[in-house]
Design a protein around this motif. Structure first.
Motif, PDB file in Angstrom:
ATOM      1  N   MET A 122      52.349   0.000 -57.775  1.00 42.93           N
ATOM      2  CA  MET A 122      51.832   0.542 -56.767  1.00 42.93           C
ATOM      3  C   MET A 122      51.445   1.896 -56.753  1.00 42.93           C
ATOM      4  SD  MET A 122      54.267  -0.887 -53.546  1.00 42.93           S
ATOM      5  CE  MET A 122      54.414  -2.799 -53.221  1.00 42.93           C
ATOM      6  N   PHE A 123      50.588   2.186 -56.492  1.00 43.33           N
ATOM      7  CA  PHE A 123      49.897   3.577 -56.372  1.00 43.33           C
ATOM      8  C   PHE A 123      51.123   4.720 -55.878  1.00 43.33           C
ATOM      9  CE2 PHE A 123      47.364   7.432 -55.262  1.00 43.33           C
ATOM     10  CZ  PHE A 123      46.636   7.618 -56.526  1.00 43.33           C
ATOM     11  N   ASP A 124      51.122   5.675 -56.389  1.00 42.96           N
ATOM     12  CA  ASP A 124      52.290   6.576 -55.545  1.00 42.96           C
ATOM     13  C   ASP A 124      51.412   7.609 -54.551  1.00 42.96           C
ATOM     14  OD1 ASP A 124      54.280   8.252 -54.537  1.00 42.96           O
ATOM     15  OD2 ASP A 124      55.025   8.583 -56.597  1.00 42.96           O
ATOM     16  N   LEU A 125      51.524   7.172 -53.200  1.00 49.15           N
ATOM     17  CA  LEU A 125      50.795   8.087 -52.336  1.00 49.15           C
ATOM     18  C   LEU A 125      51.501   9.255 -51.903  1.00 49.15           C
ATOM     19  CD1 LEU A 125      49.297   5.123 -50.073  1.00 49.15           C
ATOM     20  CD2 LEU A 125      48.131   6.852 -51.751  1.00 49.15           C
ATOM     21  N   GLY A 126      52.628   9.448 -52.309  1.00 49.17           N
ATOM     22  CA  GLY A 126      53.337  10.807 -52.137  1.00 49.17           C
ATOM     23  C   GLY A 126      53.709  11.023 -50.742  1.00 49.17           C
ATOM     24  N   PRO A 127      53.069  12.192 -50.215  1.00 52.57           N
ATOM     25  CA  PRO A 127      53.280  12.610 -48.929  1.00 52.57           C
ATOM     26  C   PRO A 127      52.259  12.325 -47.854  1.00 52.57           C
ATOM     27  CG  PRO A 127      52.490  14.350 -50.240  1.00 52.57           C
ATOM     28  CD  PRO A 127      52.681  13.185 -51.271  1.00 52.57           C
ATOM     29  N   GLU A 132      38.095  -7.555 -50.197  1.00 53.70           N
ATOM     30  CA  GLU A 132      38.030  -6.427 -50.868  1.00 53.70           C
ATOM     31  C   GLU A 132      38.383  -5.077 -49.893  1.00 53.70           C
ATOM     32  OE1 GLU A 132      35.240  -4.413 -54.345  1.00 53.70           O
ATOM     33  OE2 GLU A 132      34.192  -5.377 -52.579  1.00 53.70           O
ATOM     34  N   PHE A 133      39.432  -4.274 -50.904  1.00 54.45           N
ATOM     35  CA  PHE A 133      39.879  -3.279 -49.939  1.00 54.45           C
ATOM     36  C   PHE A 133      39.684  -1.804 -50.604  1.00 54.45           C
ATOM     37  CE2 PHE A 133      43.116  -0.283 -49.375  1.00 54.45           C
ATOM     38  CZ  PHE A 133      43.512  -0.027 -48.001  1.00 54.45           C
ATOM     39  N   PHE A 134      39.287  -0.848 -49.951  1.00 54.42           N
ATOM     40  CA  PHE A 134      39.202   0.392 -50.565  1.00 54.42           C
ATOM     41  C   PHE A 134      39.696   1.496 -49.521  1.00 54.42           C
ATOM     42  CE2 PHE A 134      35.222  -1.703 -51.696  1.00 54.42           C
ATOM     43  CZ  PHE A 134      35.122  -1.223 -53.243  1.00 54.42           C
ATOM     44  N   GLY A 135      40.452   2.430 -50.233  1.00 54.05           N
ATOM     45  CA  GLY A 135      41.190   3.463 -49.349  1.00 54.05           C
ATOM     46  C   GLY A 135      40.935   4.880 -49.989  1.00 54.05           C
ATOM     47  N   ARG A 136      41.068   5.932 -49.234  1.00 57.80           N
ATOM     48  CA  ARG A 136      41.482   7.168 -49.821  1.00 57.80           C
ATOM     49  C   ARG A 136      42.113   7.954 -48.620  1.00 57.80           C
ATOM     50  NH1 ARG A 136      38.636  11.072 -46.893  1.00 57.80           N
ATOM     51  NH2 ARG A 136      37.304  10.500 -45.055  1.00 57.80           N
ATOM     52  N   VAL A 137      42.991   8.788 -49.403  1.00 53.82           N
ATOM     53  CA  VAL A 137      43.838   9.563 -48.266  1.00 53.82           C
ATOM     54  C   VAL A 137      43.094  10.603 -47.698  1.00 53.82           C
ATOM     55  CG1 VAL A 137      45.937   9.338 -50.161  1.00 53.82           C
ATOM     56  CG2 VAL A 137      44.140  11.237 -50.163  1.00 53.82           C
ATOM     57  N   ASP A 138      43.486  10.642 -46.290  1.00 56.67           N
ATOM     58  CA  ASP A 138      42.780  11.273 -45.204  1.00 56.67           C
ATOM     59  C   ASP A 138      43.815  12.087 -44.309  1.00 56.67           C
ATOM     60  OD1 ASP A 138      40.616  12.170 -43.691  1.00 56.67           O
ATOM     61  OD2 ASP A 138      40.575  10.177 -42.472  1.00 56.67           O
ATOM     62  N   PRO A 139      44.132  13.355 -44.666  1.00 60.38           N
ATOM     63  CA  PRO A 139      45.266  14.141 -43.996  1.00 60.38           C
ATOM     64  C   PRO A 139      44.868  14.292 -42.652  1.00 60.38           C
ATOM     65  CG  PRO A 139      44.765  14.821 -46.091  1.00 60.38           C
ATOM     66  CD  PRO A 139      43.717  13.764 -46.075  1.00 60.38           C
ATOM     67  N   GLN A 140      45.540  14.322 -41.789  1.00 60.76           N
ATOM     68  CA  GLN A 140      45.210  14.578 -40.216  1.00 60.76           C
ATOM     69  C   GLN A 140      45.737  15.811 -39.882  1.00 60.76           C
ATOM     70  OE1 GLN A 140      43.195  12.252 -38.306  1.00 60.76           O
ATOM     71  NE2 GLN A 140      42.917  11.954 -40.755  1.00 60.76           N
ATOM     72  N   PHE A 143      50.591  17.601 -54.156  1.00 67.82           N
ATOM     73  CA  PHE A 143      50.995  16.321 -54.842  1.00 67.82           C
ATOM     74  C   PHE A 143      49.876  15.832 -56.097  1.00 67.82           C
ATOM     75  CE2 PHE A 143      52.143  11.733 -55.147  1.00 67.82           C
ATOM     76  CZ  PHE A 143      53.346  11.929 -55.498  1.00 67.82           C
ATOM     77  N   GLY A 144      48.662  16.330 -55.926  1.00 64.42           N
ATOM     78  CA  GLY A 144      47.665  15.852 -56.933  1.00 64.42           C
ATOM     79  C   GLY A 144      46.697  14.874 -56.215  1.00 64.42           C
ATOM     80  N   LEU A 145      46.770  14.431 -55.243  1.00 63.76           N
ATOM     81  CA  LEU A 145      45.852  13.507 -54.497  1.00 63.76           C
ATOM     82  C   LEU A 145      44.419  14.017 -53.914  1.00 63.76           C
ATOM     83  CD1 LEU A 145      48.616  11.465 -52.499  1.00 63.76           C
ATOM     84  CD2 LEU A 145      47.626  10.981 -54.706  1.00 63.76           C
ATOM     85  N   ASP A 146      43.294  13.461 -54.354  1.00 60.58           N
ATOM     86  CA  ASP A 146      41.987  13.764 -53.991  1.00 60.58           C
ATOM     87  C   ASP A 146      41.484  13.001 -52.758  1.00 60.58           C
ATOM     88  OD1 ASP A 146      39.526  14.466 -53.964  1.00 60.58           O
ATOM     89  OD2 ASP A 146      38.802  14.064 -55.914  1.00 60.58           O
ATOM     90  N   SER A 147      41.422  13.766 -51.636  1.00 60.74           N
ATOM     91  CA  SER A 147      41.048  13.156 -50.380  1.00 60.74           C
ATOM     92  C   SER A 147      39.705  12.760 -50.356  1.00 60.74           C
ATOM     93  CB  SER A 147      41.425  13.991 -49.251  1.00 60.74           C
ATOM     94  OG  SER A 147      40.806  15.111 -49.279  1.00 60.74           O
TER      95      SER A 147
END
Length: 317
Positions: free
Chosen positions: A116-121, A232-240, A251-255
């Motif tokens: 599993m990809f670590d999505l951190g915070p 098929e699934f795609f996702g990107r972190v999307d801070p609110q 944390f090093g994630l690219d939104s």
């Protein structure tokens, strides 16, 4: 030690976990107390996980967002080797549960350690869920209109016949307008993007895809069952919020980067389990009659794309 994913009985033992959460949550259906219902489900799921033969680390759980003392990110459950990873949502559709309306369930997903990809915070994720017929034919970075045109071509129907599931949130007002401007329809619901994603990959559903931002935990869970159903699934972190954005960046994630389902969950040895609380498109809800609870659980296997529907009847005290 043999991997638990190689044990024939392992997937079916997992239903005891989601069933425990669903039954505990059902006591709070229609009582307008989200926190109490969620707390009961979390406690029941954690207790049930400790009672089966696993060694798990929680990769996606309740944690900071829900101020939960159990099933938090990094919590370890069980002992021994090898380890597995779990993503849990003791109540998917908490508001629906509290309001006594359709579409809430207890869900969890499992994969081998390191998969599993670590999505951190990250709390929120922008998602694109596509049916099997559109696999490899839609780029998540395209505009809404381009996505709809490619999806329509893949499904061999005009854009005006497409129906896109979107959570009815202020953040989606622009997407919704773009979908309508392109000529497609929307199915707008207040909660439950796991159920929305299921409808997007279910061949007999009226929904053709899911667009928009929902919870990050549900993203990992959805990536697993989407694979199990051939979609098929795609996702990107999307801070609110600014605070979430700062934590995600630190944390090093690219939104700005879209991740495929295979990047989010690197192994096909992954399992999705859901038990209904209130009835929805995937599971029937808990039914009580003469002191006996009837529960419906669905198990999906990513490696084989097998689906198992199981009904348990439990006598209540």
């Amino acid at each position: 030690m043999t991997s638990p994913f190689a044990r024939a009985d392992f997937p079916f033992a997992l239903r005891l976990v989601t069933e425990a959460a669903a039954l505990a949550a059902h006591d709070w259906v229609g009582r307008s107390e989200k926190e109490a219902g969620d707390g009961a489900a979390v406690e029941a799921m954690r207790k049930a996980l400790g009672a089966i033969n696993i060694n798990a680390v929680v990769m996606i759980g309740e944690g900071e967002k829900d101020n939960a003392p159990l099933l938090y990110r990094g919590e370890r459950i069980g002992t021994g080797e090898p380890e597995i990873e779990i993503a849990v949502d003791p109540i998917e559709g908490t508001t629906n549960m509290a309001n006594g309306v359709d579409n809430s369930m207890a869900v969890m997903a499992l994969a081998p350690r390191g998969a599993m990809f670590d999505l951190g915070p990250s709390f929120y994720m922008d998602k694109l869920v596509l049916p099997a017929a559109a696999k490899g034919k839609v780029d998540p970075s395209w505009s809404v209109a381009q996505k709809l045109e490619a999806l329509a071509a893949a499904l061999n129907k005009p854009v005006r016949e497409l129906c896109i599931f979107v959570l009815n949130r202020k953040r989606h007002h622009g997407i919704i307008k773009e979908i309508h401007a392109a000529g497609a329809r929307t199915m707008l619901q207040e909660n439950g993007d796991v159920a929305g994603a299921f409808m997007a990959v279910e061949p007999n559903s009226q929904v053709d895809a899911l667009f928009g931002t929902g919870g990050s935990p549900e993203g990992i869970i959805t990536a697993i069952f989407t694979r199990a159903m051939g979609g098929e699934f795609f996702g990107r972190v999307d801070p609110q919020s600014d605070d979430e954005a700062a934590k995600v960046k630190a944390f090093g994630l690219d939104s700005s980067r879209w991740l495929s389902g295979q990047e989010l969950v690197k192994s096909d040895d992954a399992i999705f389990v859901a038990s209904g609380i209130n009835s929805g498109p995937l599971c029937r809800g808990v039914r009580l009659k003469h002191g006996v609870a009837s529960l419906h659980t669905v198990i999906l296997m990513a490696a084989t794309q097998a689906r198992y529907d199981m009904v348990s009847r439990l006598k209540q005290n």
